[in-house]
Write a protein that holds these residues in place. Structure first.
Motif, PDB file in Angstrom:
ATOM      1  N   GLY A  70      26.516 -19.722  16.996  1.00  0.00           N
ATOM      2  CA  GLY A  70      27.331 -20.173  15.857  1.00  0.00           C
ATOM      3  C   GLY A  70      26.962 -19.449  14.564  1.00  0.00           C
ATOM      4  O   GLY A  70      27.153 -19.967  13.474  1.00  0.00           O
ATOM      5  N   HIS A  71      26.439 -18.227  14.696  1.00  0.00           N
ATOM      6  CA  HIS A  71      26.088 -17.417  13.508  1.00  0.00           C
ATOM      7  C   HIS A  71      27.385 -16.800  12.965  1.00  0.00           C
ATOM      8  O   HIS A  71      27.613 -15.589  13.043  1.00  0.00           O
ATOM      9  CB  HIS A  71      25.080 -16.343  13.938  1.00  0.00           C
ATOM     10  N   GLY A  72      28.251 -17.701  12.440  1.00  0.00           N
ATOM     11  CA  GLY A  72      29.636 -17.328  12.152  1.00  0.00           C
ATOM     12  C   GLY A  72      29.840 -16.430  10.955  1.00  0.00           C
ATOM     13  O   GLY A  72      30.800 -15.668  10.901  1.00  0.00           O
ATOM     14  N   SER A  73      28.924 -16.473   9.971  1.00  0.00           N
ATOM     15  CA  SER A  73      29.210 -15.765   8.717  1.00  0.00           C
ATOM     16  C   SER A  73      29.326 -14.253   8.919  1.00  0.00           C
ATOM     17  O   SER A  73      30.051 -13.586   8.183  1.00  0.00           O
ATOM     18  CB  SER A  73      28.158 -16.092   7.662  1.00  0.00           C
ATOM     19  N   VAL A  74      28.652 -13.700   9.929  1.00  0.00           N
ATOM     20  CA  VAL A  74      28.748 -12.244  10.121  1.00  0.00           C
ATOM     21  C   VAL A  74      30.167 -11.833  10.536  1.00  0.00           C
ATOM     22  O   VAL A  74      30.555 -10.677  10.373  1.00  0.00           O
ATOM     23  CB  VAL A  74      27.712 -11.707  11.151  1.00  0.00           C
ATOM     24  N   PHE A  75      30.926 -12.783  11.038  1.00  0.00           N
ATOM     25  CA  PHE A  75      32.292 -12.463  11.475  1.00  0.00           C
ATOM     26  C   PHE A  75      33.315 -12.561  10.335  1.00  0.00           C
ATOM     27  O   PHE A  75      34.494 -12.381  10.542  1.00  0.00           O
ATOM     28  CB  PHE A  75      32.695 -13.351  12.661  1.00  0.00           C
ATOM     29  N   GLU A  76      32.802 -12.822   9.154  1.00  0.00           N
ATOM     30  CA  GLU A  76      33.711 -12.823   7.991  1.00  0.00           C
ATOM     31  C   GLU A  76      33.947 -11.405   7.471  1.00  0.00           C
ATOM     32  O   GLU A  76      34.742 -11.192   6.575  1.00  0.00           O
ATOM     33  CB  GLU A  76      33.129 -13.697   6.873  1.00  0.00           C
ATOM     34  N   HIS A  77      33.219 -10.425   8.038  1.00  0.00           N
ATOM     35  CA  HIS A  77      33.330  -9.055   7.523  1.00  0.00           C
ATOM     36  C   HIS A  77      34.556  -8.317   8.042  1.00  0.00           C
ATOM     37  O   HIS A  77      34.918  -7.277   7.499  1.00  0.00           O
ATOM     38  CB  HIS A  77      32.080  -8.254   7.884  1.00  0.00           C
ATOM     39  N   CYS A  78      35.165  -8.811   9.100  1.00  0.00           N
ATOM     40  CA  CYS A  78      36.298  -8.088   9.697  1.00  0.00           C
ATOM     41  C   CYS A  78      37.584  -8.887   9.537  1.00  0.00           C
ATOM     42  O   CYS A  78      37.646 -10.055   9.916  1.00  0.00           O
ATOM     43  CB  CYS A  78      36.004  -7.839  11.173  1.00  0.00           C
ATOM     44  N   ASN A  79      38.601  -8.255   8.974  1.00  0.00           N
ATOM     45  CA  ASN A  79      39.894  -8.912   8.741  1.00  0.00           C
ATOM     46  C   ASN A  79      40.983  -8.380   9.656  1.00  0.00           C
ATOM     47  O   ASN A  79      40.988  -7.192   9.987  1.00  0.00           O
ATOM     48  CB  ASN A  79      40.343  -8.665   7.297  1.00  0.00           C
ATOM     49  N   LEU A  80      41.891  -9.243  10.028  1.00  0.00           N
ATOM     50  CA  LEU A  80      43.067  -8.840  10.812  1.00  0.00           C
ATOM     51  C   LEU A  80      44.318  -9.201  10.018  1.00  0.00           C
ATOM     52  O   LEU A  80      44.369 -10.281   9.419  1.00  0.00           O
ATOM     53  CB  LEU A  80      43.105  -9.573  12.169  1.00  0.00           C
ATOM     54  N   ASN A  81      45.301  -8.291  10.032  1.00  0.00           N
ATOM     55  CA  ASN A  81      46.517  -8.479   9.228  1.00  0.00           C
ATOM     56  C   ASN A  81      47.729  -8.707  10.128  1.00  0.00           C
ATOM     57  O   ASN A  81      48.040  -7.867  10.968  1.00  0.00           O
ATOM     58  CB  ASN A  81      46.784  -7.242   8.356  1.00  0.00           C
ATOM     59  N   PHE A  82      48.389  -9.815   9.923  1.00  0.00           N
ATOM     60  CA  PHE A  82      49.555 -10.183  10.731  1.00  0.00           C
ATOM     61  C   PHE A  82      50.794 -10.340   9.848  1.00  0.00           C
ATOM     62  O   PHE A  82      50.680 -10.639   8.653  1.00  0.00           O
ATOM     63  CB  PHE A  82      49.357 -11.549  11.401  1.00  0.00           C
TER      64      PHE A  82
END
Ligand SMILES: Cc1cc2nc3c(=O)[nH]c(=O)nc-3n(C[C@H](O)[C@H](O)[C@H](O)COP(=O)(O)OP(=O)(O)OC[C@H]3O[C@@H](n4cnc5c(N)ncnc54)[C@H](O)[C@@H]3O)c2cc1C
Length: 292
Positions: A88-100
């Motif tokens: 659940g080390h979720g904050s590292v996944f805030e670095h990548c964005n996806l655009n829809f």
């Protein structure tokens, strides 16, 4: 009046500038990480996912085994990403964005979507600027057949006629004005006034950017059986599109089907979540496994 259903397009995502990455790795004398990065890409991991791993490893100086004297070996990128999701080390996944872009979706849906304030950005069709002479509608037809009405088809027909009558009434009012003679500022005032009588089911478009952490949260929450039909439909499409390009992103997820739509469950969101579901012995084992 046209009947439409929402469709999702994945337009973009965070990319990695490999020359800049190489420069950085040389500067901090961790150029071995580049091999790990290339291997990750070779097995289909997306650069955006690998970038999140770099940020996670940066926390522990574990880009290479030499960085931290407390450790003698480090995980590869795949193991590291899965480990971050597992713990659940979720904050590292805030670095990548996806655009829809989501097109042909109703204002029922967009109103629900924009409640998700964290890690998200939205750009939606303006109801003040854009006139609605040709109305498109998103109607929840599958719902009509699950209700205990005598005739689901009759209900669907009533809803369609109602929408057509609204469109006709709208166009009758529009026809009373000489729009070409109006300044834009007045057109906007009038368009905005007229939209107050338009239905929630009216179709529009919304551009959405989500980071990976938010995306996992939303897919889990909005494909869930308690969410509304349209938002479940949209997040089912998002789930399918993303899975193809970001193979690790839904690590830990279970898929099932409820009322004809996918339901995604089981993804861990917070570091200490669900520990209370274990016995004391299991907690100790889990704590040891996670290295807490
Ligand atoms: C089945 C269903 C029914 C719903 N019915 C209603 C309804 O009847 N009426 C209604 O108004 N809404 C309703 N909602 C919307 C719901 O209340 C939330 O506003 C919406 O789902 C956004 O989710 P979130 O709070 O997780 O926010 P997000 O913006 O997605 O935030 C993600 C996470 O960040 C944290 N977070 C975000 N903001 C804060 C903050 N300010 N402070 C502390 N932590 C924060 C929370 O942990 C949150 O879960 C419904 C949602 C669902 C799924």
């Amino acid at each position: 009046m046209k009947l439409v259903k929402p469709k999702v397009f994945l337009l973009g995502y965070t990319a990695v500038d490999e020359d800049a990455l190489r420069d950085y790795l040389d500067y901090v004398q961790c150029h071995e990480f580049m091999e790990s990065y290339q291997e990750a890409l070779y097995i289909g991991i997306h650069p955006g996912e690998a970038l999140c791993s770099l940020y996670a490893k940066l926390c522990y100086k574990s880009l290479t085994a030499k960085g931290n004297d407390n450790v003698s070996k480090v995980r590869g990128i795949e193991g590291n990403i899965k480990g971050c999701f597992d713990t659940g080390h979720g904050s590292v996944f805030e670095h990548c964005n996806l655009n829809f872009v989501i097109t042909d979706c109703s204002r029922v849906f967009t109103h629900e979507l924009v409640r998700h304030r964290v890690g998200s950005a939205f750009s939606q069709t303006s109801g003040r600027y854009v006139r609605s002479d040709n109305m498109s509608m998103v109607l929840d037809d599958p719902l009509a057949h699950t209700l205990k009405t005598k005739d689901g088809d009759l209900l669907i027909n009533v809803m369609r006629r109602w929408a057509e009558a609204t469109e006709e009434a709208y166009n009758n009012v529009v026809a009373q004005f000489d729009w070409d003679a109006m300044k834009m500022v007045d057109k906007k005032k009038l368009t905005s006034y007229l939209r107050r009588n338009l239905p929630n089911g009216q179709a529009n478009e919304i551009g959405v950017t989500l980071n990976i952490r938010s995306l996992r949260h939303l897919v889990q929450m909005r494909t869930g059986r308690h969410a509304e039909w349209e938002i479940r439909l949209v997040f089912g499409q998002i789930h399918e599109l993303v899975k193809k390009k970001f193979p690790l992103l839904f690590h830990g997820a279970k898929e099932s089907h409820v009322a004809g739509l996918v339901e995604v469950t089981g993804m861990k969101m917070q570091p200490y979540e669900a520990l209370d579901m274990f016995t004391d012995e299991e907690v100790l084992k889990e704590v040891k496994r996670r290295g807490i």
